[in-house]
Each structure stands twice: as structure tokens, then as C-alpha cells.
Design an enzyme around this catalytic site. Structure first.
Site, mmCIF file in Angstrom:
data_model
loop_
_atom_site.group_PDB
_atom_site.id
_atom_site.type_symbol
_atom_site.label_atom_id
_atom_site.label_comp_id
_atom_site.label_asym_id
_atom_site.label_seq_id
_atom_site.Cartn_x
_atom_site.Cartn_y
_atom_site.Cartn_z
ATOM 1 N N CYS A 193 0.990 -1.262 -0.004
ATOM 2 C CA CYS A 193 0.042 0.005 0.237
ATOM 3 C C CYS A 193 0.983 1.203 -0.063
ATOM 4 O O CYS A 193 1.459 1.650 1.112
ATOM 5 C CB CYS A 193 -0.988 -0.104 1.248
ATOM 6 S SG CYS A 193 -1.796 1.467 1.341
ATOM 7 N N CYS B 36 -0.444 3.990 2.107
ATOM 8 C CA CYS B 36 -0.331 3.938 3.686
ATOM 9 C C CYS B 36 1.565 4.342 3.823
ATOM 10 O O CYS B 36 1.454 4.965 5.037
ATOM 11 C CB CYS B 36 -0.559 2.624 4.016
ATOM 12 S SG CYS B 36 -2.018 1.952 3.212
ATOM 13 N N ASP B 37 2.165 3.749 3.079
ATOM 14 C CA ASP B 37 3.554 3.511 3.727
ATOM 15 C C ASP B 37 4.657 4.403 2.751
ATOM 16 O O ASP B 37 5.735 4.466 3.043
ATOM 17 C CB ASP B 37 4.092 2.091 3.572
ATOM 18 C CG ASP B 37 3.145 1.132 4.381
ATOM 19 O OD1 ASP B 37 2.901 1.725 5.323
ATOM 20 O OD2 ASP B 37 3.019 -0.131 4.047
#
Ligand code: NAP
Length: 319
Positions: A135, A138-139
Site C-alpha cells: 500500500c 499507507c507507507d
């Protein structure tokens, strides 16, 4: 926990689940939705959604999901962020077991979506969260001015790679063939981006690093040559698998695990309906999932109406 029998329980809190909830609520069915701990589904992990009609300037995935949820709640849908752990479809009412107890419903809509697939390498799993991710949204921010690899050749891989260019200094897309599967527009954006380069005909055979990812071992599928490629991050974007594990004893599925719909959105069990990515290996779009959620709620309402009418007639005839 409740012994009360609900008209309809909807399992899943993505576009299909929330749209089914909206339609069921507006039909007066007072739906109960188990949206799961990851409520919002895959759109929570995306950035801008440019192809959902009605948002000419694009909308962020989490914003779109929040709006869908609020719209369903406005008409009386009850939404709980519980995970469903098992189901029993052997009798009606159907039994739905969550982390917080058992619930019963006359009809069920399954809209549990799909999850990202992994390469299946031992060290990949060990280093998730320590350089390995599925992701970018997200990261991605953890990789400021770093070099990252994105694995895959579809729209997801292009989207992840493009997003990562906001943070990383270099993004290398590694694809097992010499042609991308991604749509033309996404391919072009990736080709046009100066930070993105490509390695073709290549698969990842190992992930290297003790405490965190340091490199990946690549194999050229044409020549068989293996090389070590130093990267700070690896984002796996090779598609999705349907979230159908808890239904496998009850519902007919294809070889990958997508639920097969028998009559419109109804599964092999009358009264159990499926909508969205969980039953759709072909389109897998937010808009098609939402459309199918509407269909499932309409089908469930009609089916329930017919069943209850037939039961009333039978009761009258036996008096
Ligand atoms: P996908 O279209 O199935 O693409 C998966 C990619 O990963 C393919 O290129 C595939 O290679 C590769 N792959 C699969 N298994 C692999 C493995 N074990 N090792 C290495 N490579 C592997 O999945 P997706 O990209 O997630 O897209 C799914 C759907 O969502 C599509 O309909 C897509 O259009 C849509 N989507 C749209 C957008 C957008 O429009 N912004 C964004 C994301 C997704 P092969 O090509 O060789 O099979």
C-alpha cells in the site's frame, strides 16, 4: 448480540456494502451492516479517484467512502465496524457470528471485497512493514528520497508507482512480461514520469534483509539470470484475491474463490446475495461494485417480499 431477526444483514463496508445498505434502508428494511475493522475497503488505500462519476475534480478514496457511509446512515442503516468470523446458512434465519456475538437475518448480502495478493516468498512476509508493503498510500511517506521497487504490470502497479514518485527519488517497476496489463492512460503516465524506470521479463525470487529490506533477488524469466537489486522499499501490486474464506463451506465459488451468482445477484443459497469485488473478477471498479450493491439490495427486497407473501398464503390456507 441480539436474538432479534433482522430483515437483512450486509457483510462488508466498501462501495458495494454501503450502496446495498443505502438501497435497503430506503426500502424500509432497516439493514444492519458489518463493515469490518477495515471499513471502507480497498478505496481507503487509494489516493485520488478520477473515474467515479459525479466528481469531475476527483475525490479521495476515504472521502468517497465516508460519504457513502453517511448517506446510508442518513436513511437508517445501522453500521457496526465488526468483523464477521463465521456464518451458518443451513437454515433461515441465517446466523452471522461476529467478534461480538451472534446475529440473525432473513436475507444476507455479502460484499466483503478482495484483498491484495502477495508474492508468497517467506522473507517477503517476514519483512512486511520493514520495507515491504502492498500500500503506497499507507507507507509511501516512509521512503522519502529513497529507491523503491513496484512489482506488477497492472493499473494498481502504475498507480502505486506514480504515487510513490511524490516521495521516493526513484521508482523501478518490475514486471514479469514485456507488456503492461495496465490501461493506456495509466501506462502513459508511468512512461512519461522521469522518476519511473522499468525492468521487464523479471520476477522477484527472494527478499533480502535482516532487520529491514536491503535488496531483492531478481530472475530474468527469458535468460534465467539472477541478480541482486538494491532497493529500500518493495511494493507488491500484483492483483487481489476475494475475501471469501468464511463462506467456502456454503457458497459456490470459481477456482480462485470468487462467489458465483446464480440468479441475478443471488448465490446458490436463496436469500444470500453477493455484490462487488467478492463476486466480480472482471470489472472490479468502485462504480461497478456500487451498482452491484444496489442490485443486491433490490433483489433481496423482492425475494423477501415474495417469500413472506408465500408464507402468509400458506398460513391462511392451513387455517
Ligand atoms: P491486475 O489487472 O490483475 O494486474 C496484476 C498484475 O500483476 C499483472 O500485470 C500481472 O502480470 C502481475 N502479476 C500477477 N501475479 C503475479 C506474480 N505472482 N508475480 C509477478 N507478477 C504478477 O490487477 P490490478 O492492477 O490490481 O487491477 C485490478 C483491477 O482494478 C483492474 O480492472 C484495474 O483496471 C482496476 N484498477 C484501476 C485503477 C485506476 O483506474 N486508477 C487502479 C487500480 C486498479 P501479467 O500481466 O503477466 O498477468
Amino acid at each position: 448480540m441480539s436474538e432479534e431477526v433482522r430483515n437483512i444483514i450486509i457483510i462488508g463496508g466498501g462501495p458495494a456494502g454501503y450502496t446495498a445498505a443505502l438501497y435497503a434502508a430506503r426500502a424500509g428494511m432497516k439493514p444492519l451492516v458489518f463493515a469490518g475493522y477495515e471499513a471502507g475497503g480497498q478505496l481507503m488505500l487509494t489516493t485520488e479517484i478520477e473515474n467515479f462519476p459525479g466528481f469531475p475534480q476527483a475525490i479521495k478514496g476515504p472521502d468517497l467512502m465516508m460519504r457513502m457511509r453517511q448517506q446510508a446512515e442518513r436513511f437508517g442503516a445501522e453500521i457496526q465496524d465488526f468483523n464477521v468470523t463465521s456464518v451458518d446458512f443451513s437454515n433461515r434465519p441465517f446466523k452471522i457470528t461476529t467478534d461480538w456475538g451472534e446475529y440473525f437475518a432473513k436475507a444476507v448480502v455479502i460484499a466483503t471485497g478482495a484483498s491484495a495478493k502477495w508474492l508468497g516468498l517467506e522473507n517477503e512476509q517476514r519483512l512486511i512493514g520493514r520495507g515491504v508493503s502492498s500500500c503506497a498510500t499507507c507507507d509511501g511517506a516512509f521512503f522519502k528520497d529513497k529507491h523503491v521497487a513496484v512489482i506488477g504490470g497492472g493499473d494498481s502497479a502504475m498507480e502505486e508507482a506514480l504515487y510513490l514518485t511524490n516521495h521516493a527519488s526513484r521508482v523501478t517497476i518490475i514486471h514479469r512480461r514485456d507488456k503492461l496489463r495496465a490501461s493506456q492512460i495509466m501506462q502513459q503516465r508511468a512512461f512519461d514520469n522521469e522518476k519511473i524506470d522499468f525492468i521487464w521479463n523479471t520476477v522477484v525470487v527472494d527478499v533480502i534483509g535482516e532487520e529491514k529490506l536491503e535488496a531483492i533477488k531478481l530472475k530474468n524469466v527469458k535468460t534465467g539470470e539472477e541478480t541482486t537489486f538494491k532497493v529500500d522499499g518493495m511494493f507488491v501490486a500484483i492483483g487481489h484475491k476475494p475475501n471469501t474464506e468464511i463462506f467456502k463451506d456454503w457458497l459456490e465459488m470459481d477456482s480462485v474463490g470468487y462467489i458465483i451468482r446464480k440468479e441475478f445477484t443471488m448465490t446458490n443459497i436463496p436469500g444470500v446475495f453477493a455484490a462487488g469485488d467478492v463476486a466480480d473478477a472482471r470489472y472490479r471498479q468502485a462504480i461497478t461494485a456500487a451498482g452491484m450493491g444496489a442490485q443486491a439490495a433490490i433483489d433481496a427486497e423482492r425475494w423477501l417480499g415474495e417469500i413472506e407473501f408465500a408464507e402468509e398464503q400458506a398460513a391462511k390456507a392451513s387455517q
